[in-house]
Enzyme design. Sequence first.
Site, PDB file in Angstrom:
ATOM      1  N   ASP B  10       0.848  -1.451   0.095  1.00  0.00           N
ATOM      2  CA  ASP B  10      -0.223   0.146  -0.401  1.00  0.00           C
ATOM      3  C   ASP B  10       0.933   1.400  -0.536  1.00  0.00           C
ATOM      4  OD1 ASP B  10      -2.263   1.792   0.436  1.00  0.00           O
ATOM      5  OD2 ASP B  10      -1.400   2.074   2.271  1.00  0.00           O
ATOM      6  N   ASP B  12      -0.353   5.254   0.834  1.00  0.00           N
ATOM      7  CA  ASP B  12      -0.926   6.068   2.184  1.00  0.00           C
ATOM      8  C   ASP B  12      -1.068   5.567   3.262  1.00  0.00           C
ATOM      9  OD1 ASP B  12      -0.726   8.878   2.366  1.00  0.00           O
ATOM     10  OD2 ASP B  12      -2.784   9.498   1.750  1.00  0.00           O
ATOM     11  N   LYS B 185      -9.309  -3.009  -2.690  1.00  0.00           N
ATOM     12  CA  LYS B 185      -9.217  -3.061  -1.002  1.00  0.00           C
ATOM     13  C   LYS B 185     -10.090  -2.681  -0.728  1.00  0.00           C
ATOM     14  CE  LYS B 185      -5.144  -1.413  -1.413  1.00  0.00           C
ATOM     15  NZ  LYS B 185      -4.355  -0.549  -0.926  1.00  0.00           N
ATOM     16  N   ASP B 210      -1.462  -0.806   5.940  1.00  0.00           N
ATOM     17  CA  ASP B 210      -1.434   0.447   7.524  1.00  0.00           C
ATOM     18  C   ASP B 210      -2.941   0.353   8.285  1.00  0.00           C
ATOM     19  OD1 ASP B 210      -1.704   2.320   5.643  1.00  0.00           O
ATOM     20  OD2 ASP B 210      -2.367   3.446   6.898  1.00  0.00           O
TER      21      ASP B 210
END
Lengths: 258, 258
Positions: B10, B12, B185, B210
Amino acid sequence: MSKYKAYFIDLDGTIYQGSKKFASGKRFIDRLKAANIPYLFVTNNSTKSPADVAANLTINHQIDTTIDQIYTSAMATADYLKQLATPQQTRVLVVGETGLEEALLDAGFDLVQDEHADFVVAALDRAFTYDKLMYATLAIQHGAKFIATNRDTNLPNERGMIPGAGAIVAAIETATQITPTVIAKPQTPIMTGALQKLKIAKEDVIMVGDNYNTDILAGINAGIDTLLVYSGLSTHDQIDQVAIKPTHEIESLDDWLV
Amino acid sequence: MSKYKAYFIDLDGTIYQGSKKFASGKRFIDRLKAANIPYLFVTNNSTKSPADVAANLTINHQIDTTIDQIYTSAMATADYLKQLATPQQTRVLVVGETGLEEALLDAGFDLVQDEHADFVVAALDRAFTYDKLMYATLAIQHGAKFIATNRDTNLPNERGMIPGAGAIVAAIETATQITPTVIAKPQTPIMTGALQKLKIAKEDVIMVGDNYNTDILAGINAGIDTLLVYSGLSTHDQIDQVAIKPTHEIESLDDWLV
């Protein structure tokens, strides 16, 4: 014959269907007039002014109607906000059309176009944009109260079943995770406002309409008797399956003695 | 050290946060490069082209990146549609931005702007209008298949948490009563597409991110091992309460040996 001292009456599907006239609708109103029984057309439409709605009835359906016989979801929203707002809370961000804007201006509110609003009022808005969605979202995140005129998912036009207020409300609800207060049928505020407008007790009035999910549930939710007429959306099959039936059911308004 | 032959990563909250650099993100990628381990940045963003995403990493975060190391939800949507469409189904109504339009054009689809579409693809669209909502609704009512790149409800910008693709998708869903196939996702299509792009088996790859609700659930849903890094959205309190834990949890990417 009947015990009701006043009538709340839905329009589309009940008194006419789009541009199609219902002769029974005109005859029903003529009987109410002859009997001197007050009535109010109660419509979820927020885009038209009461003058436009009255003119449509008078000119296109030969049902002479005055502005004070019309109660739209825009008018009900303005009445609701007037009771809710403190004197300092005057700023309303409208995601909606002129009928709603005029009703709020008439009620003394200021219309703003950014996130510095005390209230966000969402409705059908055929000029909806991402910027409106963004400002409504930011205003609600900053504490503005979220009101929806109605959550009708679709409305008919010549192209098909185009998106209604409910689609716009869902976008704002998703981006804010806040559920709005809904004014119009089947919710209660529009019925409360209509009772106050006619200065009548709920026991003395009946709600007449073709749509169980809006008209009839609005009456049931507000403790008002209901009359379902099978001239529009709801079918016998649908009503067979609902737990709480309308107070009365008829095939045509011609079957009802006022 | 670790058993993984490839990494899905991922962006950001994991490699950087908005314009803020994570030194640990750059060091993590440097270790993957030194170990000759292939990796793919997998992002729900549909608005940017892979060239823009690679340029941002290379120029603003000093992580040299090529286009073939980027997999956006727009690219995953194009890959998904290529496998789904018959040769006659070429017309796509895009409610989205240039990244999505370019990915679909590159995949050979024709973009249309009315209801005569085989597919409606909805995404974040900061030029969203009622007309786009209406045409998407009519197209789906006429049989077009409804695809959403992602359902992220919000994204941060300098004004706050502005509406994401999920708000636009909810409007179309409300007006059509049709639930879209979601590509990104935490849904599976973007993971399937990423596996095919790297030509790797799901047992050999790990998804790093995250955000439990997107990154980690995407891995779990696709049967791919997961690595949660507590540098962004998800907190220990959140993970304490979820039934299915990430395969691995770390405080910083510096804690992970590739």
